[in-house]
Design an enzyme around this catalytic site. Sequence first.
Site, mmCIF file in Angstrom:
data_model
loop_
_atom_site.group_PDB
_atom_site.id
_atom_site.type_symbol
_atom_site.label_atom_id
_atom_site.label_comp_id
_atom_site.label_asym_id
_atom_site.label_seq_id
_atom_site.Cartn_x
_atom_site.Cartn_y
_atom_site.Cartn_z
ATOM 1 N N ASP A 18 0.827 -1.214 0.000
ATOM 2 C CA ASP A 18 0.000 0.000 0.000
ATOM 3 C C ASP A 18 0.864 1.267 0.000
ATOM 4 O OD1 ASP A 18 0.963 -0.195 2.629
ATOM 5 O OD2 ASP A 18 -1.010 -0.080 3.588
ATOM 6 N N GLU A 19 2.136 1.137 0.392
ATOM 7 C CA GLU A 19 2.967 2.334 0.557
ATOM 8 C C GLU A 19 3.252 3.029 -0.776
ATOM 9 O OE1 GLU A 19 6.052 2.058 3.503
ATOM 10 O OE2 GLU A 19 5.066 0.354 4.457
#
Length: 340
Positions: A128-129
Amino acid sequence: MRILVTGGCGFIGSDFIHMLLTDMPDVDICNLDSLTYAGNPANLEGVEGRFAGRYTFARADIADLSAVERILAEQRIEAVVNFAAETHVDRSIADAAPFLHTNVLGLHALLTAAQRRGLASFVHVSTDEVYGSLTPEAPAFTEADPLVPNSPYSASKASGDLLCRAWHETYAFPVIVTRCSNNYGPRQFPEKLIPFMYFRACEDQPLPVYGTGKNVRDWIHVRDHCRGIWLALTRGRPGAVYNFGGAAERSNLTVVHRILDFCGKPASLIRFVADRPGHDFRYAMDYSLARRELGFAPSRTFEQGLAETLDWYRGNPAWISNVTSGAYRTFLKTWYGDRL
Ligand code: NAD
Ligand code: TYD
């Protein structure tokens, strides 16, 4: 199916291997891992004996194209799941070079070898980063959101995701990218928040919380993530990207308090320290696409999964002393310096 799992001696890759060998009798695995500081053969202790003939290990660097090509051929590999990566944001701030080597050049070599061999299945495990940071009110990330990475780690992972996209668009290579939120569970290297704070609390050491501790992460149990990856491999659309999340947004301070409660230790161990540079405020995942197309849903609540996880660490002191060796202590001194 004969699967090449890369990075299988790490936290998530080893859980994936345990899951497949136990639950999927028709799957054989070759684990390709270069055994960096985060690669721990003890994560797969006993597997070779218990699953004789179904598991092999090859020590190699994913960036070594000829080694990867040889292993794909010799092992008659039909599918690749790529976990191998440099994964710790703090280390990427200290030195980005190994991150570019593995997460960009390494992935390039894997994609090249797999495409030359005409493999029909390739899952690249991402994060998700790559989407950057959310404000408290913003809706969760969807797969349509732009990639806005803020750390050298997330920039290297976003670069990898773009390589996958290019391999699909240019060569029609059937790669699938999965992006997942923060994992927790057994066998996580204790530089990451949960095991790090747990081990320090056990030793009555100060717990360094960056900034205000209000940053939010969405926590998912590693086994739920691994189930999602299996679904993507077996049911996913070639070229697709799938978000996975745990529907468990918690502030860092909330997580640290829960760990202290579990250990029966006082909140006075918490020490607020200088923030991580470029620290993303919040991550949250909209995984409705994975729910719809793959049937994915997380199965545990965070509180249930966290208690199980800390019980596992408590019950495995030998594993802990094995990973918290001299090199680990040196990293802590170098990174935290006088903040600890
Ligand atoms: P980890 O750091 O625990 O393990 C990484 C593994 O990759 C180690 O076994 C290491 O030896 C191996 N490796 C590193 N460089 C290599 C190279 N050049 N060649 C071969 N092997 C190499 O990582 P993890 O937490 O298990 O993460 C696995 C994957 O999941 C990564 O791609 C990461 O970006 C992604 N991911 C992790 C999280 C998380 O919360 N941990 C969340 C989302 C996505
Ligand atoms: P981490 O486990 O490093 O994962 P990531 O940065 O990839 O999300 O950190 C999780 C959160 O915990 C993150 O907001 C940073 C914070 N954190 C601290 O406050 N102190 C620490 O010592 C560590 C390792 C993390």
